[in-house]
Design an enzyme around this catalytic site. Sequence first.
Site, PDB file in Angstrom:
ATOM      1  CD  GLU A 483      -2.651  -1.353  -0.273  1.00  0.00           C
ATOM      2  OE1 GLU A 483      -2.831  -0.415  -0.941  1.00  0.00           O
ATOM      3  OE2 GLU A 483      -3.167  -2.297  -0.375  1.00  0.00           O
ATOM      4  CG  HIS A 486      -1.194   1.367  -4.521  1.00  0.00           C
ATOM      5  ND1 HIS A 486      -1.214   1.395  -5.686  1.00  0.00           N
ATOM      6  CD2 HIS A 486      -1.751   0.134  -3.974  1.00  0.00           C
ATOM      7  CE1 HIS A 486      -1.791   0.089  -6.238  1.00  0.00           C
ATOM      8  NE2 HIS A 486      -1.930  -0.555  -4.980  1.00  0.00           N
TER       9      HIS A 486
HETATM   10 ZN   LIG Z   1      -2.724  -2.591  -4.703  1.00  0.00          ZN
END
Ligand SMILES: [Zn+2]
Length: 703
Positions: A483, A486
């Site tokens: 995460e 991202h």
């Molecule tokens: Zn992802």
Amino acid sequence: MHRLFSVLLIVSVAGAAAAQTNPFFAPSPLPFQAPQFDKIKDTDYKPALEEGMKRQLAEIEAIANGAEAPTFANTIEAMERSGDLLTRTAKVFFAMTQANTNEALQKIEAEESPKLAAHADAIYLNPKLFARVKALYDGRESGGLDAESKFLLERYYRNFVRAGALLSEADKTKLRTINQQESKLNTEFHDHVLGDTNASSIVIDDKAMLAGMSEADVAAAAEAAKDRKLEGKWVLALRNTTQQPQLAALQNRELRKRLLAASENRGRHGGPNDTRGVVVRLAKIRAEKAKLLGYPNWASYVLDDQMAKTPQKAFQLMTDLVAGSTKKARQDAARMQKLASHPITAADWQFYAEKVRKAEYALDDAQIKPYFSLDRVLQDGVFYAANQLYGITFKPRTDLPVYHPDVKVYDVIDADGKPLAIWYADYYARPSKSGGAWEDTFVDQSGLLGQRPVVFNVANLQKPAPGQSALLSFDDVTTTFHEFGHALHAMFSNVKYPTLAGTATPRDFVEMPSQFNEHWALEPQVFANYAKHVQTGAPMPQELVDKIKRSRTFDQGYALTEYLAAALLDMAWHTLPADAPMQNAAEFEKAALKRFHIDVPQVPPRYHTTYFSHIWQGGYSAGYYAYLWSEVIDDDAYYWFKSHGGMTRANGQRFRDMVLSRGGTMPAAEMYRAFSGHEPSVEPLLIERGLKEAPSDKSRVNQ
Ligand SMILES: [Zn+2]
């Protein structure tokens, strides 16, 4: 996962501030326009969303009806500047309906989602506006536009066409109705799954039932019971996936079966939260929408705008791996069977996988977890890796308001000492949060709008008992890196237009930066820096590190098989033609898994149809294959690093400059080729997944 709300492709300029105290009506005065969570009330969302739509529609009308001939500035750029109140509100609103919802917000979402769908239609199906976009598009070669502006113009034209701008008036009306229905069904699905996941938690009266679970996990289960006003009991809350982490530890076989059944039966056991009817209607209307837009099925429509281009290409990548993957899963099952006195079922798989890990690799999850405390994983792992690669540093700040006491805020500072972004971390599970983990933004970076990124990560880690550190499994460590990958994509964004910022890439490329970031979790230099004992601070003994590495490809057969089952199921649902009859959800699923030879009884899909949020509500319809597609590229990128000196600042900077900072400003395939100098190969993926032997260290020759 990265959340996408396609309704909001057109974003962002201020109107006059309303003479009210609604905090959304003016840009936030906080640093980087961070949301004013100390001022926002549940009652502020609805008026701000509605006024936001009204104002953007007025702005759009003014653009469409402009007396001057269309120019890039008075049409495309003007649209990029429109809708700032709506964007500001919707970003926070949908972040809250996912991460911190309640009945009031769910009611607003149910009311506003169809209106937002109609709002998008009012823009994309406006013939005067489209005529201007088309005139600019037709003259794009002689317009003197820079590369990013030209790419944005093409993006707009494609968005309009894909939204139905070329349809007859009668078909536009049909499309509007479908969009309304789809948006209602999305919300219904979301609410049902959240409701049923909470309702399916297992409540335990007798602590002895939990034998096998660590003390910390038992304490956390007691805490979860307290949160639900069930003092003195224990609650096993469900994760969004079919498999549940407690299944690896629980010795009580009946409880294991009960827990897996509770997970698998979500959405399909009758009652108010049954989703079977919702999903078959969604599949049907998506097929009808695709047909209206000139495609044989929904997957063809979706993939036409992705790197894969056609469903056949996505199918090919997956079906090529089915035989190897299921073979490995069956081999692993046979190894486990030797340790059990009963046939191994899906409910037993994780438990016996743990036993094999212990027997063959002498590796015990309970032994590892004390070395993965959340604080260290974050500070000395995730942040450290980002610092080594990209030169950025992190400083916690406590002066910004948050929406829940568990949320932490950080300043992200660039290598030159200048502020780069603000980042929020919301890591612990609670009933008000949807399952899984994801990244999104409160504010997108844009040079045009002078905006800098405000980014957040959400996860569902088990909250530790008070005064204790959360101890993670290695899977959770990987998710934390994922995460954050991202988040880096959003934070490094250095583009002009908000529509092209950060993670606004094709969906089958968007998982590349996140999965790429996962690789650093096991990089020796990074691993040694964070894997330290929670109490003593001692580094993980080398012997244990070696065991983790050796056992890494064990159970990849299960992981890949459950993934392929879910991804193929997604494609099966979304390649149904419009004239196919209404399906029976259970029978359809069974037949589809059989057709692709991925129906291994001990390995159920990672998500069954009835709680597969990614594809029915999370923006990954006909897109769950994207993780595998992106994995080919991220493994290739990691091998590029390996063959160019590894984890260096220079390599990190190159990746930041040529990939992470560019958002969706150019075709993804071209972007990757420019970075690596070649087409991505599937070889690194096969090696990383243990489906192929690594060649003897040839990859390091180029150092
Ligand atoms: Zn992802």
